[in-house]
Motif scaffolding. Structure first.
Motif, PDB file in Angstrom:
ATOM      1  N   UNK A   1       0.827  -1.207   0.000  1.00 13.93           N
ATOM      2  CA  UNK A   1       0.000   0.000   0.000  1.00 13.93           C
ATOM      3  C   UNK A   1       0.865   1.263   0.000  1.00 13.93           C
ATOM      4  N   UNK A   2       2.012   1.221   0.678  1.00 10.24           N
ATOM      5  CA  UNK A   2       2.923   2.371   0.677  1.00 10.24           C
ATOM      6  C   UNK A   2       3.469   2.618  -0.725  1.00 10.24           C
ATOM      7  N   UNK A   3       3.819   1.526  -1.414  1.00 14.74           N
ATOM      8  CA  UNK A   3       4.312   1.660  -2.801  1.00 14.74           C
ATOM      9  C   UNK A   3       3.222   2.250  -3.690  1.00 14.74           C
ATOM     10  N   UNK A   4       1.987   1.797  -3.474  1.00 14.26           N
ATOM     11  CA  UNK A   4       0.870   2.341  -4.250  1.00 14.26           C
ATOM     12  C   UNK A   4       0.701   3.835  -3.996  1.00 14.26           C
ATOM     13  N   UNK A   5       0.851   4.242  -2.717  1.00 18.00           N
ATOM     14  CA  UNK A   5       0.720   5.654  -2.392  1.00 18.00           C
ATOM     15  C   UNK A   5       1.803   6.494  -3.048  1.00 18.00           C
TER      16      UNK A   5
END
Length: 454
Positions: free
Chosen positions: A411-415
């Motif tokens: 999710x951090x990479x997506x953000x």
């Protein structure tokens, strides 16, 4: 054995339930469909029922649990562990991947938050209801020189009945404070300051040398009076007429100064007739006792044979510190943070090779400890569960796909990218994460088996 099994099921069941309940409640709060809530992995046992859209299940592999959320993306990767795909289709607005990033982060983090919250509430409740009982003894009764590590040998020169004033500069007024200061992983040495004319002792043992620190703590024994507190029925002590309240003066002519002097004189003499000198009121007695051989479990899990009389000591008077509601909440927060620091410090030590990975225990070790702690009482079991809950929270934050930490990394990479990683990439990483977790399980089970065989 039944106590151990029941305690293990209770401890593991509660902690898994608390963790998964966090995911479940968060998912429901943001409108994600939840087809299955499971304690355990793999195929479901007959213990299952359905309420609303959610099937509640106890599965056959009791090493964790999961909340299966409505999703079209990860069905294939997790189907084997999660007992197969969901039986029904969900509308787009109830799928996990359709929710905004903040909602998905909240759902993934909720299990860890619940584990920390459980520990905090438990520590706070114990502090409020039971307080903390402390043994006000700060005087050394005996030092087991043979149990000291090489770097701890200077302690062997400290005479009996020396009072410990400070450990690492901190004033200590209870035996619990002494033990906590010795085993503090954040200190780079152990310094003892004593009352009277006894010179300070400095041991060059880093906090990462956990085994040596624990060995030092166990080798120093408090000056407890050698007074019998209880006699087990049918034991050699019972047959010889020993009674609660008897003060042990000698064992086969050797003077007994403190309670911990008795075991070294009795344990090697199983089957031998020993003359035990007693003081009963104003009367001196000399009683013949034959210790019986029993199996004792060492702190490292090993088993040894030793002679025993069947007596327990009379505990020293404990000081009970009680807390008001606000103080208890603060104590609970401090205890939770302290346990978190300890777990993080241990993980760091394992990664850097400062702590042997062979010290890591798995489900068998947890089961053994659950049984032993349960026999010590319900409060001890609650505190053990709080510690395990902190462990579960921290370990779930590791950046391994399948664990919550791995999902948070996705999710951090997506953000950062503004879009998620490709589905195929996430599936391959998730499958790799499953393999890593399985290898870790094999490793900890091997540790457990080796520990049992020692």
């Amino acid at each position: 054995m039944l106590t151990t099994l029941a305690a293990f099921v209770f401890v593991l069941g509660v902690l898994i339930f608390v963790h998964e309940l966090g995911h479940f409640l968060a998912a429901k709060a943001v409108g994600i469909g939840v087809p299955r809530f499971s304690i355990g992995f793999g195929p479901a046992t007959p213990l299952r029922f359905k309420r609303g859209e959610t099937e509640y299940v106890v599965a056959w592999i009791p090493i964790g649990g999961y909340v299966k959320m409505a999703s079209r993306e990860e069905q294939e990767a997790m189907a084997a562990l999660e007992g197969g795909p969901a039986a029904e289709e969900y509308p787009e607005d109830k799928l996990f991947e359709s929710k905004p990033l903040w909602a998905r982060i909240m759902v993934i983090s909720a299990g860890v938050v619940m584990n920390f919250l459980f520990a905090w509430v438990t520590y706070s409740a114990v502090a409020a209801v039971y307080g903390q009982a402390e043994d006000a003894t700060a005087t050394i009764g005996r030092i087991d020189a043979a149990a000291l590590p090489l770097s701890g040998e200077p302690l062997a020169e400290v005479p009996r009945f020396t009072q410990i004033l400070r450990v690492n500069g901190d004033t200590v007024k209870s035996w619990q404070a002494i033990t906590a200061a010795i085993t503090d992983p954040g200190s780079d040495r152990v310094r003892f300051d004593f009352a009277g004319e006894v010179d300070p002792v400095i041991l060059p043992i880093r906090g990462t040398k956990v085994r040596d620190r624990v060995a030092v703590a166990n080798a120093i024994m408090p000056a407890w009076e050698p007074v019998i507190g209880g006699v087990s029925p049918g034991t050699p002590a019972d047959q010889a007429g020993l009674q609660p309240g008897d003060r042990v003066l000698t064992v086969d002519g050797d003077t007994v100064y403190v309670w911990h002097d008795i075991a070294p004189l009795v344990e090697p003499r199983a089957g031998d007739s020993l003359w035990v000198g007693l003081l009963r009121g104003e009367q001196r007695l000399l009683v013949s006792v034959v210790p019986v051989e029993n199996s004792l479990r060492d702190l490292d899990g090993g088993v040894r044979k030793a002679g025993q009389l069947g007596v327990t000591f009379q505990p020293p008077e404990l000081l009970r510190v009680r807390y008001g509601p606000l103080e208890a909440v603060l104590v609970g927060a401090a205890d939770t943070w302290g346990m978190t620091e300890l777990v993080l410090f241990t993980l760091k030590g394992i990664v850097l090779g400062q702590i042997s990975a062979r010290e890591v225990g798995g489900p068998v070790f947890i089961g053994q400890m659950s049984g032993e702690v349960a026999r010590a009482g319900f409060v001890a079991l609650l505190l053990f569960m709080a510690l395990l809950s902190v462990n579960l929270a921290v370990l779930n934050l590791l950046p391994i796909p399948v664990l919550d930490g791995g999902h948070l990394v996705f999710l951090a990479i997506e953000g950062i990218r503004g879009k998620p990683l490709a589905l195929d990439t996430r599936l391959r990483l998730t499958q790799l994460g499953v393999v890593v977790i399985m290898l870790l399980l094999v490793f900890v089970f091997t540790n457990d088996i080796l520990r049992l065989l020692r």
